[in-house]
Motif scaffolding. Structure first.
Motif, PDB file in Angstrom:
ATOM      1  N   ASN A  71      17.943   2.532 -25.837  1.00  0.00           N
ATOM      2  CA  ASN A  71      18.840   3.380 -24.874  1.00  0.00           C
ATOM      3  C   ASN A  71      19.337   2.477 -23.456  1.00  0.00           C
ATOM      4  N   ASP A  72      20.333   1.402 -23.645  1.00  0.00           N
ATOM      5  CA  ASP A  72      20.467   0.621 -22.676  1.00  0.00           C
ATOM      6  C   ASP A  72      22.048   0.880 -22.348  1.00  0.00           C
ATOM      7  N   PRO A  73      22.309   1.623 -21.225  1.00  0.00           N
ATOM      8  CA  PRO A  73      23.652   1.838 -20.775  1.00  0.00           C
ATOM      9  C   PRO A  73      24.782   0.504 -20.709  1.00  0.00           C
TER      10      PRO A  73
ATOM     11  N   ARG B   8      26.202   3.405 -25.007  1.00  0.00           N
ATOM     12  CA  ARG B   8      24.935   2.808 -24.993  1.00  0.00           C
ATOM     13  C   ARG B   8      24.307   1.979 -26.250  1.00  0.00           C
TER      14      ARG B   8
ATOM     15  N   TRP C 125      26.045   9.184 -18.954  1.00  0.00           N
ATOM     16  CA  TRP C 125      24.710   8.578 -18.506  1.00  0.00           C
ATOM     17  C   TRP C 125      24.117   8.603 -17.142  1.00  0.00           C
TER      18      TRP C 125
END
Length: 281
Positions: A64-66, A81, A95
């Protein structure tokens, strides 16, 4: 094999079938596929639109990295993401992190699967995120267009510090974290953030950066202008890069600085470098 060469990336991210994103979440190969995708997107789109990858607390730079442009003063956006082995676009999704919210994108997400080449996988991800059509004029005053902004280099050095460049198991207490916004309750990070706030370094339009830790070692903060701060000293990766050092040599020097003995009263260069930054403002 030089770090970040095509053969270096291929050895970490490809199988005989090509790019295979099927597998257990958190497996080394999937981690390196995602880190390679981050690297490609930053090199292609950071200077143009301010694209960054955001990393949160508790090791979730593996999930879950934007993908967003929070440091762009012209058109800050959220594009999607990276979620384990998926690439999510920003369809009907926002986000919210670090007190900011973005919306953008119109494409479907990329599910797990197999692509014959890295170029095929990269093209699919870029299309899903809507990055090819994301450019707008008027970025002249944005930080990401300034020559001293080196966030893609910051990411590469942080990745080497975080992994040692190895494909081995990834520990959950290791990680890259975005600041401002990193959890100050995490062990050891409060002292780094306190030093970063000296001389109002994180106020106003100050560039963002990454904090990294590996194997219980001291925290290392790298600002997106290249200034590095550890508990035991500071340096500038942009200056090292311009002097001819590659990412591996820079990471080695930063690692050595971070492990410098704790018996000294002041970090090497700290006072002089602060005085220099005062004169530059």
């Amino acid at each position: 094999m030089d770090a970040f060469s095509k053969s270096w990336w291929d050895s970490k991210s490809l199988t005989l079938d090509g790019v295979d994103t099927r597998g257990f979440i958190g497996s080394p190969r999937l981690n390196w596929i995602r880190w390679r995708l981050m690297d490609e997107l930053l090199r292609r789109h950071y200077q143009d639109i301010g694209l960054e990858v955001g990393f949160g607390p508790l090791g979730i730079e593996l999930y879950n990295d934007p993908l967003w442009s929070p440091n762009c003063s012209r058109d800050p956006r959220y594009f999607g993401r990276l979620c384990a082995n998926h690439v999510h676009s920003a369809i009907e999704e926002t986000w919210e992190e670090l007190g900011e919210s973005f919306r953008g994108g119109t494409q479907d997400f990329v599910s797990e699967g197999v692509w014959p080449t890295w170029s095929a996988y990269l093209g699919t991800a870029i299309e899903a995120l809507g990055l090819e059509s994301s450019g707008v004029p008027g970025h002249a005053g944005c930080w990401h267009r300034r020559a001293k902004s080196v966030f893609p280099l910051v990411f590469r050095v942080a990745l080497l510090l975080r992994t040692g460049g190895e494909v081995g198991p990834t520990q959950m207490h290791d990680g890259m974290y975005t600041y401002p916004g990193v959890d100050e309750d995490l062990d050891g990070v409060a002292a780094i953030l306190t030093l970063l706030r000296d001389e109002d370094e994180l106020e106003g339009t100050t560039p963002r950066g990454l904090v990294v830790r590996r194997e219980e070692e001291p925290w290392i903060a790298i600002r997106s202008d290249g200034w590095v701060l550890t508990r035991h000293g500071s340096t500038h990766i942009r200056e090292l890069w311009l002097s001819g050092a590659n990412e591996g040599a820079i990471a080695t020097q930063v690692q050595s600085l971070a492990q410098w003995g704790e018996g000294n009263a002041y970090p090497v260069g700290r006072k002089d470098e602060v005085d220099v930054r005062k004169r530059e403002r």
